[in-house]
Design an enzyme around this catalytic site. Sequence first.
Site, PDB file in Angstrom:
ATOM      1  N   HIS A 155       0.816  -1.226   0.000  1.00  0.00           N
ATOM      2  CA  HIS A 155       0.000   0.000   0.000  1.00  0.00           C
ATOM      3  C   HIS A 155       0.847   1.273   0.000  1.00  0.00           C
ATOM      4  CE1 HIS A 155      -3.653  -2.313   0.542  1.00  0.00           C
ATOM      5  NE2 HIS A 155      -3.198  -2.861   1.651  1.00  0.00           N
ATOM      6  N   ASP A 191      -2.398 -10.640  -2.370  1.00  0.00           N
ATOM      7  CA  ASP A 191      -2.951 -10.249  -1.067  1.00  0.00           C
ATOM      8  C   ASP A 191      -4.461 -10.009  -1.254  1.00  0.00           C
ATOM      9  OD1 ASP A 191      -1.876  -8.842   1.739  1.00  0.00           O
ATOM     10  OD2 ASP A 191      -3.703  -7.905   0.970  1.00  0.00           O
ATOM     11  N   HIS A 193      -6.111  -7.498  -0.284  1.00  0.00           N
ATOM     12  CA  HIS A 193      -6.342  -6.075  -0.580  1.00  0.00           C
ATOM     13  C   HIS A 193      -5.574  -5.641  -1.820  1.00  0.00           C
ATOM     14  CE1 HIS A 193      -6.679  -6.629   3.868  1.00  0.00           C
ATOM     15  NE2 HIS A 193      -7.766  -5.882   3.706  1.00  0.00           N
ATOM     16  N   ASP A 280      -4.081 -13.239   3.793  1.00  0.00           N
ATOM     17  CA  ASP A 280      -5.375 -12.737   4.294  1.00  0.00           C
ATOM     18  C   ASP A 280      -6.535 -13.122   3.376  1.00  0.00           C
ATOM     19  OD1 ASP A 280      -4.351 -10.984   2.415  1.00  0.00           O
ATOM     20  OD2 ASP A 280      -4.512  -9.197   3.691  1.00  0.00           O
TER      21      ASP A 280
HETATM   22  C1  OKP Z   1      -2.855  -4.374   4.712  1.00  0.00           C
HETATM   23  B1  OKP Z   1      -2.485  -5.531   3.781  1.00  0.00           B
HETATM   24  C2  OKP Z   1      -8.000   1.360   8.560  1.00  0.00           C
HETATM   25  C3  OKP Z   1      -8.585   0.003   8.557  1.00  0.00           C
HETATM   26  C4  OKP Z   1      -8.567  -0.557   7.184  1.00  0.00           C
HETATM   27  C5  OKP Z   1      -6.541  -1.577   6.474  1.00  0.00           C
HETATM   28  C6  OKP Z   1      -6.160  -2.874   5.854  1.00  0.00           C
HETATM   29  C7  OKP Z   1      -4.716  -2.903   5.457  1.00  0.00           C
HETATM   30  C8  OKP Z   1      -4.330  -4.260   4.970  1.00  0.00           C
HETATM   31  N1  OKP Z   1      -7.892   1.828   9.893  1.00  0.00           N
HETATM   32  N2  OKP Z   1      -7.801  -1.729   7.126  1.00  0.00           N
HETATM   33  O1  OKP Z   1      -2.965  -5.404   2.482  1.00  0.00           O
HETATM   34  O2  OKP Z   1      -2.847  -6.820   4.278  1.00  0.00           O
HETATM   35 ZN    ZN Z   2      -4.060  -7.414   2.787  1.00  0.00          ZN
END
Ligand code: OKP
Ligand code: ZN
Length: 338
Positions: A155, A191, A193, A280
């Site tokens: 990210h 991933d 996300h 995940d």
């Molecule tokens: C990171 B990776 C914000 C909550 C949203 C963020 C997820 C980040 C995932 N406070 N959650 O891609 O596993």
């Molecule tokens: Zn993720």
Amino acid sequence: MLKVFDRRQLLHAPALELQNGGWVVHAEKAARAEMIAERLGGLSPATDFGRAPLERVHTSAYVDFLQAAHARWLAAGREGDAIGYTWPVVRRRPLDLERIDALLGLYSYDAGTPIAAGTWEGAYWGAQTALTALQPLLAGETRTAFALCRPPGHHAGPDYLGGYCYLNNAAIAARAATDAGHARVAILDVDYHHGNGTQDIFYDCDDVLFASIHADPATDYPFFWGHADETGDGAGAGATLNLPLPRGTAAGAYLDALTRALDAIVAFSPSLLVVSFGADTFEDDPISHFQLRQADYPRVAEAIAALDLPRLIVMEGGYAVDALGHNVAAFLDGFGEA
Ligand code: OKP
Ligand code: ZN
């Protein structure tokens, strides 16, 4: 298979994140990496390649900010973890601002990614972990290498942190590979996300393909990136492939999307593959909503291995801590190397 893990990454230990309107214990715990390391064993520490390879994908102003941010936070009289509260959005321009709260807003995009006392050191050694694992692939000494990176990286963009990520480990390794002579490198992001930072870094590049399978951003973080119509820009037009999938996706539909991503990678004819691997996508992940089982991870790996490219596996997310080591081991087993 070389497996790299550097314990200095554990120095990054943010306490809380803002989620659904409240402060909760941060999901990206140091124990994640410790569970994987314990399950795998036989890990090597990172070598220090310095800041230069980081600055091939991140601006030096951003890296300076990240290195100094927590000290500036303390100097402003604050305690605990540094986090912003004002984001410039449509007026993000190079004002010469000094106040730490302005800089936190300028260089970040969410409230889930605090800068703790050990964040710089942890993130720095995460990037060095990816670079160290890349070396035997550049030398042609192995086909598969694993970088146990933490915090994750996908990210983090050219000049911003977010999504638990500070330095983009996979992007840093991919750029180091093209700098070392690989004319085309593909990044496959599996991933849960969307890897918005990686996409952003290479969006107008024709030498790095970014292909991602992830939860539809219409329903899931990071919302503003990862839609199917984002395909690259300028020289990079056509070198970004987004395959968003609905919540509840299980192995069948997942493997179909993987086939599409792998076909695009073959058509790009890279000489090296970087895999941003998040566990995940697991059915019991506490913050995600796909339905992959542990037995599916070797199948994903076997499909990737069938491309017969040297591959660097870079650890991204995965928050079911008790199952995490087993899921990572299952994935790595699918590459069929000791
Ligand atoms: C990171 B990776 C914000 C909550 C949203 C963020 C997820 C980040 C995932 N406070 N959650 O891609 O596993
Ligand atoms: Zn993720």
